[in-house]
Each structure stands twice: as structure tokens, then as C-alpha cells.
Design an enzyme around this catalytic site. Structure first.
Site, PDB file in Angstrom:
ATOM      1  N   SER A 140       0.861  -1.284  -0.141  1.00 48.39           N
ATOM      2  CA  SER A 140       0.160   0.182  -0.026  1.00 48.39           C
ATOM      3  C   SER A 140       0.892   1.456   0.130  1.00 48.39           C
ATOM      4  O   SER A 140       0.307   2.273   0.039  1.00 48.39           O
ATOM      5  CB  SER A 140      -0.918  -0.072   1.174  1.00 48.39           C
ATOM      6  OG  SER A 140      -2.172  -1.026   1.022  1.00 48.39           O
TER       7      SER A 140
ATOM      8  N   LYS B 147      -0.033   3.858  -2.731  1.00 48.63           N
ATOM      9  CA  LYS B 147      -0.892   4.733  -2.530  1.00 48.63           C
ATOM     10  C   LYS B 147      -0.449   6.216  -2.294  1.00 48.63           C
ATOM     11  O   LYS B 147      -1.179   7.279  -2.743  1.00 48.63           O
ATOM     12  CB  LYS B 147      -1.913   4.542  -1.265  1.00 48.63           C
ATOM     13  CG  LYS B 147      -2.770   3.215  -1.584  1.00 48.63           C
ATOM     14  CD  LYS B 147      -3.371   2.627  -0.627  1.00 48.63           C
ATOM     15  CE  LYS B 147      -4.060   1.367  -0.996  1.00 48.63           C
ATOM     16  NZ  LYS B 147      -4.521   0.525   0.209  1.00 48.63           N
TER      17      LYS B 147
ATOM     18  N   SER C 257      -6.531   3.181   3.943  1.00 50.33           N
ATOM     19  CA  SER C 257      -5.806   2.364   3.014  1.00 50.33           C
ATOM     20  C   SER C 257      -6.912   1.776   1.980  1.00 50.33           C
ATOM     21  O   SER C 257      -6.917   0.739   1.488  1.00 50.33           O
ATOM     22  CB  SER C 257      -4.953   1.452   3.505  1.00 50.33           C
ATOM     23  OG  SER C 257      -4.053   0.977   2.785  1.00 50.33           O
TER      24      SER C 257
ATOM     25  N   LYS D 131       2.375   5.980   6.308  1.00 50.41           N
ATOM     26  CA  LYS D 131       1.320   5.107   5.421  1.00 50.41           C
ATOM     27  C   LYS D 131       2.104   3.467   5.785  1.00 50.41           C
ATOM     28  O   LYS D 131       3.267   3.403   5.497  1.00 50.41           O
ATOM     29  CB  LYS D 131       1.647   5.422   3.862  1.00 50.41           C
ATOM     30  CG  LYS D 131       0.676   4.292   3.047  1.00 50.41           C
ATOM     31  CD  LYS D 131      -0.741   4.771   3.501  1.00 50.41           C
ATOM     32  CE  LYS D 131      -1.963   3.612   2.842  1.00 50.41           C
ATOM     33  NZ  LYS D 131      -1.660   2.644   3.782  1.00 50.41           N
TER      34      LYS D 131
END
Length: 378
Positions: A62, A65, A117, A225
Site C-alpha cells: 500500500s 498509495k 488504505s 503510510k
């Protein structure tokens, strides 16, 4: 050859630039971490103070992102209303539970993407920006190469779900994060701890998944993140700031969730305990060259704490800031003052003072044919 050399310890004798050298401390031992790949970069200067297999191509999960978010914020209108498709609704993995046909602003989708997320938010963003996930992925990869400067990044989706061709490196992720940090809206979202979320099927409070914001708060943390898919292991991007120093820490393929935070804390502690970002005062740097070049502001550089620094300006106005051992820390190209002055437009008041009635004489002397045409058309 004109050359100005200054030892920035910062002890200067302004009259003749005499030098007092302060010897820095021995470079500290690097932290021992379990993450297979990692990097720590100072965001203001791009100085890498630690790396471990940082150019190895790996699965980012992720952390993808971060790239999707900055691309959307820079190339889309945050107030655009996005219609959620069936494909977005059915995207697997973590979600903000979007419904097919639901209308959501682009900014809210970016918030759902970074804070919770949401893979479904990533697909919705991709389809809105480029028409399809495939087209978006191609455009995103080109953007990262041409605008950000990545060298080993190839993304095949906007969210990071596993694909054997969806790869990047710790170094490229640090560059992407460094680039994104320059966008205020991105940093506002990247550093959000909680957010009330109201959707057609889900009303809740979103909480950042990054534990250094919550369960184990880290001093100075500004953004983060998380990421995980089995093939990637645990991945983590973290930004933290103390005084003038801003670090980006990227860790990839860490075997355990708790370990990814332990490794990140070790890396950030190593950075803040041993390095600092300082600035070269432009008055000290230019010296006798002050009439030749313009320095818009102070030049930042990152060095070991207590280390002497040497700054030099060559005949072409290129500034090199080096450690006392001669290792370049950063470069900066000065702008010649003559070029700068030439390009400065005159103010309207100055123009008014210079104009006289004779300047408008050509407007009054008009060929008869022009007069005839204008009268007829009138």
C-alpha cells in the site's frame, strides 16, 4: 579563477574569511535492522544518511498509495465528484466500503486512500483520472519517472495489491514521498490521525493505521503510510521533523508487524541523534561575489552534528557544500545578478512617468484606407 571558500563551523572572520576548523565526530555505527530494504533521506536536502539494499526492486504493497494520492491531487480537481463504479466497489482488500453509483469528492477519496488504505478508493480515483486502472497505471509510472525522477518504479495498479510486475525500490519511494511532501494538501492528509467518514453504506471514524501516530507516538512524526501483502511483507513509510531537520524513513519486506516499527524507530533515532540540517547564510556565502550573483534564500545542507563544513563558489556560480573530509553534501547553482535585473519588469508607475504624448503619435497617424474601412463597418 575566482573562488570563495568558507569553512562553516560557523566561525568566520568576515573581513578576510579566515578559517577556524572544528573536526567532526567519527561517523556513528549504522543501526541493525531486520527489514530487507530501507532508506533514510532528509527531505529538504535529499541527503541519504542510511540505506540498506535501497535499489533492490520489491513489492511496495500500500505504499503505492502515496504515489496515487499525489498524482490525483496534482492532476485532478479535489472538488470533482467521482461516481463509484462496480469495479471500484468490488476491489478486494482494505476498503472504505464505497457503493456502486455513490458520488464522492476526489479529495475525500484521497483521504480514504491514505488514512484507511481504501483499495476501492484507489480504483475509483484511477477510473476517474484516466478511464481505467490500466491507463492510470501507465500514466502514473510516466509521471513518476519524468516528474519525480524515479528509476526503477513500474506500477500496474493504484493501490498496491499484489502483481508480479508491480515493483519499486526503497530509494524511489523516498523520492516519491519527498516530492509529495511539497504539496500542502497531501501533507495535511498524510498526517491525519482521525477523520469522520460518512458514506452511503458506512458511517464511522477513520483512524490512521500507523502506530507511531497512535499506540506508540514518536516525537515529531508528521506523516505515514502502512502496507502489507504476503509477497511484500510489512512495508512502512514515515516522515518526522525536529527543528529544521525532516527525515523520510522507508522500510520494506519486514517479517513482523511490530518489527517494522522497531526498525523505523531505530532509523529515525539514528538520524536525529547524529545528523542535522543547517543553512548557509547568503551574506556569508556570497562575500566578494555579492555584486555578481543572487541567492534567493539560504541553502540547506545535512551533515553530522559538530562536523565542519566547507562551501565554495566557482567561476560559474556553482556552490558546493562539502564535509571537512571533502565529501560533497549538496550543490546549488547561483543566478547571475545581471540576468536577474534584466528580466525584472518595470512597474506601472515607472512606465507612466516615462510615457509622453509623443509615445502615442503613431496611434494618431492612421492610413486613410483604415479610416474608410472602420467608418463603413461602424
Amino acid at each position: 579563477m575566482k573562488k570563495l571558500t568558507i569553512i562553516l563551523t560557523l566561525i568566520l572572520l568576515a573581513a578576510n574569511f579566515s578559517i577556524t576548523t572544528v573536526y567532526g565526530e567519527t561517523k556513528p555505527d549504522s543501526p541493525d535492522i531486520l527489514s530487507e530494504s530501507a532508506i533514510v533521506m532528509e527531505a529538504n536536502t535529499g541527503k541519504v544518511i542510511y540505506e540498506k539494499d535501497a535499489d533492490r526492486e520489491m513489492y511496495p504493497a500500500s505504499l503505492t498509495k502515496i504515489a496515487t494520492a499525489i498524482y490525483a491531487l496534482e492532476n485532478g480537481d479535489p472538488e470533482d465528484q467521482v461516481t463509484v463504479s462496480e469495479e471500484a466497489r468490488n476491489t478486494g482488500g482494505s476498503s472504505v466500503f464505497l457503493m456502486e453509483g455513490e458520488q464522492v469528492s476526489l479529495k475525500k477519496l484521497v483521504q480514504g486512500l491514505l488514512i484507511n488504505s481504501g483499495n476501492d478508493a484507489g480504483t475509483a480515483i484511477a477510473e476517474h483520472m484516466s478511464g481505467s486502472v490500466d491507463s492510470f497505471s501507465e500514466e502514473l509510472s510516466v509521471f513518476l519517472q519524468e516528474k519525480v525522477g524515479t528509476e526503477k518504479t513500474h506500477f500496474t495498479n493504484p493501490h498496491g495489491l499484489y502483481d508480479g510486475q508491480h515493483t519499486t525500490t526503497a530509494r524511489d519511494l523516498a523520492l516519491i514521498t519527498q516530492y509529495a511532501m511539497q504539496n500542502e494538501t497531501f501533507m495535511e492528509i498524510f498526517g491525519t490521525k482521525t477523520m469522520d467518514w460518512t458514506g452511503e453504506s458506512w458511517e464511522t471514524t477513520l483512524y490512521t493505521h500507523h502506530k507511531l501516530f497512535r499506540e506508540n507516538p514518536y516525537e515529531g512524526i508528521t506523516g505515514g503510510k502502512t502496507g502489507f501483502v504476503p509477497q511484500a511483507g510489512f512495508t512502512l513509510a514515515t516522515t518526522a521533523s525536529r527543528e529544521d531537520t525532516d527525515f523520510i524513513a522507508i522500510t520494506m519486506k519486514t517479517p513482523y508487524q511490530d518489527q517494522v516499527y522497531t526498525d523505523t524507530e531505530k532509523l529515525l533515532d539514528y538520524g536525529f541523534e547524529n545528523y542535522e540540517t543547517s543553512f548557509v547564510p547568503k551574506e556569508d556565502l556570497l562575500g566578494d561575489n555579492k555584486d555578481e550573483y543572487i541567492l534567493p534564500g539560504e541553502i540547506p545542507y545535512t551533515s553530522l552534528k559538530g562536523e565542519g563544513v566547507e562551501a565554495s563558489v566557482d567561476d560559474n556560480g556553482k556552490v558546493t557544500i562539502s564535509s571537512e573530509e571533502g565529501t560533497p553534501l549538496t550543490y546549488y547553482q547561483l543566478e547571475e545578478k545581471t540576468d536577474y535585473v534584466t528580466n525584472v519588469p518595470e512597474t506601472a508607475d515607472a512606465q507612466k512617468k516615462q510615457d509622453t504624448w509623443t509615445d502615442y503619435l503613431n496611434y494618431l497617424i492612421i492610413p486613410p484606407k483604415f479610416w474608410a474601412l472602420e467608418v463603413l463597418h461602424f
